[in-house]
Enzyme design. Sequence first.
Site, mmCIF file in Angstrom:
data_model
loop_
_atom_site.group_PDB
_atom_site.id
_atom_site.type_symbol
_atom_site.label_atom_id
_atom_site.label_comp_id
_atom_site.label_asym_id
_atom_site.label_seq_id
_atom_site.Cartn_x
_atom_site.Cartn_y
_atom_site.Cartn_z
ATOM 1 N N GLY A 16 -40.535 -1.079 18.848
ATOM 2 C CA GLY A 16 -40.795 -1.410 20.530
ATOM 3 C C GLY A 16 -39.401 -2.065 21.184
ATOM 4 C CE LYS A 39 -32.594 5.830 22.068
ATOM 5 N NZ LYS A 39 -33.891 5.093 21.552
#
Length: 225
Positions: A16, A39
């Site tokens: 998650g 990211k």
Amino acid sequence: MENKVIFITGIDTSVGKTYATGVLARSMKALGRSVTTMKMVQTGCEGISEDIEMHRRLMGIPLTDEDRMGLTCPYLFKYPCSPHMAAAMEKNEIIPFTISMNIEQMQQHYNQILIEAAGGLMVPLNFDMLTIEYIRERHYPVVLVTSGKLGSINHTLLSLFACAQYGIKILAVIYNQYPKIDAKIEENTYQYLERYISHNYPGTQLLTLPEEDAEGKAVFTNLWF
């Protein structure tokens, strides 16, 4: 004082992190902070990072120019596997310095950057550097995402111990309640982690990942950091 760069990692893959990163960014944005997400490596994807796209949806904003330029995801590979393997399959190599340069460039436009990891702390970026070694080298504090599934206590404590051994500050542990599988195990896991963290890491906040509301505006409240 705000932590200018915060590293979001998890106890393992598919725990998650992406959702937690997006909600945390949304929460900070609601507090008036100039925040964006990155990211560091995305695998199993082409074009623009799927995780960055989710971050933006959760933040309620469109993709940014930095997203389209690839600054927010410096390494993106097609095969869904460990970063070092995905890079090698494309005859590429992840250069930590490149990631750091992107972060520093982003800091010219944002006061706060949340960096979502690929997998957990011990995931190799290449054959010379683990993710946790990169975090230590850059002196980034960590937010650790965990869950209530069977085995999470072990994985969470190992991750906390690894951070302590590497001298990495743990700002928060985010407890992801979904998917719900076994209510008894999930409740006990949360209770155990709550007690363990308060006793052994008193400066670390335990947050529960909020359930999404109809308008998609649920946020973390009372952030310490």
